[in-house]
Design a protein around this motif. Structure first.
Motif, PDB file in Angstrom:
ATOM      1  N   ARG A  76     -24.822  17.222 -11.603  1.00  0.00           N
ATOM      2  CA  ARG A  76     -24.826  15.937 -10.900  1.00  0.00           C
ATOM      3  C   ARG A  76     -23.780  15.887  -9.801  1.00  0.00           C
ATOM      4  NH1 ARG A  76     -21.028  12.199 -13.924  1.00  0.00           N
ATOM      5  NH2 ARG A  76     -20.279  13.523 -15.583  1.00  0.00           N
ATOM      6  N   VAL A  77     -22.671  16.592  -9.996  1.00  0.00           N
ATOM      7  CA  VAL A  77     -21.652  16.634  -8.954  1.00  0.00           C
ATOM      8  C   VAL A  77     -22.188  17.422  -7.759  1.00  0.00           C
ATOM      9  CG1 VAL A  77     -19.343  17.463  -8.384  1.00  0.00           C
ATOM     10  CG2 VAL A  77     -19.773  16.394 -10.601  1.00  0.00           C
ATOM     11  N   LYS A  78     -22.886  18.512  -8.069  1.00  0.00           N
ATOM     12  CA  LYS A  78     -23.467  19.305  -6.983  1.00  0.00           C
ATOM     13  C   LYS A  78     -24.522  18.500  -6.230  1.00  0.00           C
ATOM     14  CE  LYS A  78     -22.615  23.756  -9.136  1.00  0.00           C
ATOM     15  NZ  LYS A  78     -23.191  24.974  -9.699  1.00  0.00           N
ATOM     16  N   ARG A  79     -25.329  17.709  -6.972  1.00  0.00           N
ATOM     17  CA  ARG A  79     -26.324  16.876  -6.314  1.00  0.00           C
ATOM     18  C   ARG A  79     -25.671  15.830  -5.426  1.00  0.00           C
ATOM     19  NH1 ARG A  79     -29.049  14.509 -10.911  1.00  0.00           N
ATOM     20  NH2 ARG A  79     -28.291  16.150 -12.250  1.00  0.00           N
ATOM     21  N   ALA A  80     -24.576  15.251  -5.909  1.00  0.00           N
ATOM     22  CA  ALA A  80     -23.873  14.238  -5.109  1.00  0.00           C
ATOM     23  C   ALA A  80     -23.317  14.852  -3.829  1.00  0.00           C
ATOM     24  CB  ALA A  80     -22.754  13.618  -5.937  1.00  0.00           C
ATOM     25  N   GLU A  81     -22.797  16.070  -3.938  1.00  0.00           N
ATOM     26  CA  GLU A  81     -22.282  16.743  -2.737  1.00  0.00           C
ATOM     27  C   GLU A  81     -23.422  17.043  -1.767  1.00  0.00           C
ATOM     28  OE1 GLU A  81     -20.231  20.147  -4.237  1.00  0.00           O
ATOM     29  OE2 GLU A  81     -18.451  18.995  -4.803  1.00  0.00           O
ATOM     30  N   ALA A  82     -24.585  17.428  -2.291  1.00  0.00           N
ATOM     31  CA  ALA A  82     -25.729  17.725  -1.429  1.00  0.00           C
ATOM     32  C   ALA A  82     -26.200  16.449  -0.721  1.00  0.00           C
ATOM     33  CB  ALA A  82     -26.863  18.335  -2.247  1.00  0.00           C
ATOM     34  N   GLU A  83     -26.250  15.332  -1.461  1.00  0.00           N
ATOM     35  CA  GLU A  83     -26.643  14.069  -0.830  1.00  0.00           C
ATOM     36  C   GLU A  83     -25.658  13.658   0.256  1.00  0.00           C
ATOM     37  OE1 GLU A  83     -27.078  11.136  -3.859  1.00  0.00           O
ATOM     38  OE2 GLU A  83     -28.840  12.093  -4.750  1.00  0.00           O
ATOM     39  N   GLN A  84     -24.392  13.894  -0.006  1.00  0.00           N
ATOM     40  CA  GLN A  84     -23.373  13.555   0.987  1.00  0.00           C
ATOM     41  C   GLN A  84     -23.547  14.411   2.238  1.00  0.00           C
ATOM     42  OE1 GLN A  84     -19.373  14.117  -0.440  1.00  0.00           O
ATOM     43  NE2 GLN A  84     -18.702  12.211   0.511  1.00  0.00           N
ATOM     44  N   ALA A  85     -23.873  15.679   2.055  1.00  0.00           N
ATOM     45  CA  ALA A  85     -24.097  16.556   3.205  1.00  0.00           C
ATOM     46  C   ALA A  85     -25.325  16.104   3.988  1.00  0.00           C
ATOM     47  CB  ALA A  85     -24.262  17.996   2.726  1.00  0.00           C
ATOM     48  N   GLU A  86     -26.377  15.663   3.267  1.00  0.00           N
ATOM     49  CA  GLU A  86     -27.576  15.185   3.950  1.00  0.00           C
ATOM     50  C   GLU A  86     -27.272  13.930   4.763  1.00  0.00           C
ATOM     51  OE1 GLU A  86     -30.582  14.554   1.021  1.00  0.00           O
ATOM     52  OE2 GLU A  86     -30.847  16.690   0.611  1.00  0.00           O
ATOM     53  N   ARG A  87     -26.484  13.048   4.210  1.00  0.00           N
ATOM     54  CA  ARG A  87     -26.117  11.834   4.941  1.00  0.00           C
ATOM     55  C   ARG A  87     -25.322  12.176   6.196  1.00  0.00           C
ATOM     56  NH1 ARG A  87     -24.135   9.115  -0.334  1.00  0.00           N
ATOM     57  NH2 ARG A  87     -26.098   8.458  -1.239  1.00  0.00           N
ATOM     58  N   ALA A  88     -24.435  13.157   6.079  1.00  0.00           N
ATOM     59  CA  ALA A  88     -23.642  13.565   7.233  1.00  0.00           C
ATOM     60  C   ALA A  88     -24.548  14.137   8.328  1.00  0.00           C
ATOM     61  CB  ALA A  88     -22.589  14.581   6.815  1.00  0.00           C
ATOM     62  N   GLU A  89     -25.544  14.928   7.902  1.00  0.00           N
ATOM     63  CA  GLU A  89     -26.484  15.482   8.875  1.00  0.00           C
ATOM     64  C   GLU A  89     -27.301  14.377   9.529  1.00  0.00           C
ATOM     65  OE1 GLU A  89     -28.889  18.367   6.918  1.00  0.00           O
ATOM     66  OE2 GLU A  89     -27.219  19.741   6.579  1.00  0.00           O
ATOM     67  N   ALA A  90     -27.722  13.387   8.738  1.00  0.00           N
ATOM     68  CA  ALA A  90     -28.506  12.285   9.282  1.00  0.00           C
ATOM     69  C   ALA A  90     -27.664  11.475  10.271  1.00  0.00           C
ATOM     70  CB  ALA A  90     -29.002  11.382   8.150  1.00  0.00           C
ATOM     71  N   ALA A  91     -26.398  11.278   9.960  1.00  0.00           N
ATOM     72  CA  ALA A  91     -25.528  10.549  10.883  1.00  0.00           C
ATOM     73  C   ALA A  91     -25.327  11.336  12.166  1.00  0.00           C
ATOM     74  CB  ALA A  91     -24.180  10.276  10.208  1.00  0.00           C
ATOM     75  N   GLU A  92     -25.225  12.650  12.041  1.00  0.00           N
ATOM     76  CA  GLU A  92     -25.073  13.503  13.228  1.00  0.00           C
ATOM     77  C   GLU A  92     -26.322  13.425  14.107  1.00  0.00           C
ATOM     78  OE1 GLU A  92     -24.266  17.952  13.249  1.00  0.00           O
ATOM     79  OE2 GLU A  92     -22.627  17.149  12.023  1.00  0.00           O
ATOM     80  N   GLU A  93     -27.486  13.454  13.469  1.00  0.00           N
ATOM     81  CA  GLU A  93     -28.739  13.371  14.215  1.00  0.00           C
ATOM     82  C   GLU A  93     -28.875  12.012  14.890  1.00  0.00           C
ATOM     83  OE1 GLU A  93     -31.905  14.334  11.579  1.00  0.00           O
ATOM     84  OE2 GLU A  93     -31.273  16.417  11.344  1.00  0.00           O
ATOM     85  N   ALA A  94     -28.421  10.965  14.218  1.00  0.00           N
ATOM     86  CA  ALA A  94     -28.487   9.629  14.811  1.00  0.00           C
ATOM     87  C   ALA A  94     -27.597   9.561  16.043  1.00  0.00           C
ATOM     88  CB  ALA A  94     -28.061   8.583  13.793  1.00  0.00           C
ATOM     89  N   GLU A  95     -26.452  10.195  15.990  1.00  0.00           N
ATOM     90  CA  GLU A  95     -25.577  10.231  17.170  1.00  0.00           C
ATOM     91  C   GLU A  95     -26.244  10.998  18.302  1.00  0.00           C
ATOM     92  OE1 GLU A  95     -21.674  11.694  16.397  1.00  0.00           O
ATOM     93  OE2 GLU A  95     -21.239  10.148  14.911  1.00  0.00           O
ATOM     94  N   ASN A  96     -26.886  12.102  17.952  1.00  0.00           N
ATOM     95  CA  ASN A  96     -27.571  12.894  18.973  1.00  0.00           C
ATOM     96  C   ASN A  96     -28.721  12.108  19.592  1.00  0.00           C
ATOM     97  OD1 ASN A  96     -25.861  15.007  18.571  1.00  0.00           O
ATOM     98  ND2 ASN A  96     -27.242  16.120  17.205  1.00  0.00           N
ATOM     99  N   SER A  97     -29.422  11.298  18.796  1.00  0.00           N
ATOM    100  CA  SER A  97     -30.551  10.535  19.329  1.00  0.00           C
ATOM    101  C   SER A  97     -30.057   9.438  20.270  1.00  0.00           C
ATOM    102  CB  SER A  97     -31.377   9.933  18.202  1.00  0.00           C
ATOM    103  OG  SER A  97     -30.619   8.961  17.511  1.00  0.00           O
ATOM    104  N   GLU A  98     -28.871   8.887  20.009  1.00  0.00           N
ATOM    105  CA  GLU A  98     -28.317   7.893  20.912  1.00  0.00           C
ATOM    106  C   GLU A  98     -27.927   8.518  22.243  1.00  0.00           C
ATOM    107  OE1 GLU A  98     -25.071   6.039  18.929  1.00  0.00           O
ATOM    108  OE2 GLU A  98     -26.346   5.041  17.462  1.00  0.00           O
ATOM    109  N   ASP A  99     -27.582   9.795  22.202  1.00  0.00           N
ATOM    110  CA  ASP A  99     -27.193  10.490  23.423  1.00  0.00           C
ATOM    111  C   ASP A  99     -28.411  10.950  24.218  1.00  0.00           C
ATOM    112  OD1 ASP A  99     -24.582  10.148  22.703  1.00  0.00           O
ATOM    113  OD2 ASP A  99     -24.356  12.140  21.824  1.00  0.00           O
ATOM    114  N   GLY A 100     -29.597  10.722  23.722  1.00  0.00           N
ATOM    115  CA  GLY A 100     -30.786  11.097  24.469  1.00  0.00           C
ATOM    116  C   GLY A 100     -31.609  12.144  23.777  1.00  0.00           C
ATOM    117  N   GLY A 101     -31.193  12.629  22.657  1.00  0.00           N
ATOM    118  CA  GLY A 101     -31.965  13.642  21.916  1.00  0.00           C
ATOM    119  C   GLY A 101     -33.068  12.980  21.140  1.00  0.00           C
TER     120      GLY A 101
END
Length: 111
Positions: A76-101
């Motif tokens: 469960r700790v590993k799953r929580a870390e994976a979810e956190q990494a996915e959220r970080a990637e989603a936030a990064e993609e959202a920033e990229n989409s605001e920049d025109g991506g």
């Protein structure tokens, strides 16, 4: 005698014993058997606490290795870390989409 000598003689005299010794009567400084029992109980408690602490400290590893800690982590700790990494990637993609991506929707959770 002059006045100065008289004042010096009065000031140099030791004061008499006080009428109220401030609780330092006949039994001052003596302990009761209850005090001895209390000290023995505290001593025994300290011995048991030290034994318990040494047992817990012996369980700790000498060197904290990150790889071994990650391998021993529950799933469960590993799953929580994976979810956190996915959220970080989603936030990064959202920033990229605001920049025109191009914006991708965040991945769906699989429960």
């Amino acid at each position: 005698m002059s006045a100065q000598e008289t004042v010096a003689l009065v000031l140099a005299q030791a004061p008499g014993p006080p009428q109220d010794p401030g609780g330092q009567g006949e039994d001052f400084g003596k302990s009761s058997p209850l005090g001895l029992v209390l000290l023995i109980v505290f001593g025994i408690a300290v011995v048991f606490l030290i034994r318990s602490m040494t047992k817990h400290l012996k369980k700790l590893p000498v060197v904290f290795d990150e790889e071994k800690a990650n391998a021993a982590a529950p799933a469960r700790v590993k799953r929580a870390e994976a979810e956190q990494a996915e959220r970080a990637e989603a936030a990064e993609e959202a920033e990229n989409s605001e920049d025109g991506g191009s914006a991708k929707p965040p991945p769906a959770k699989a429960e």
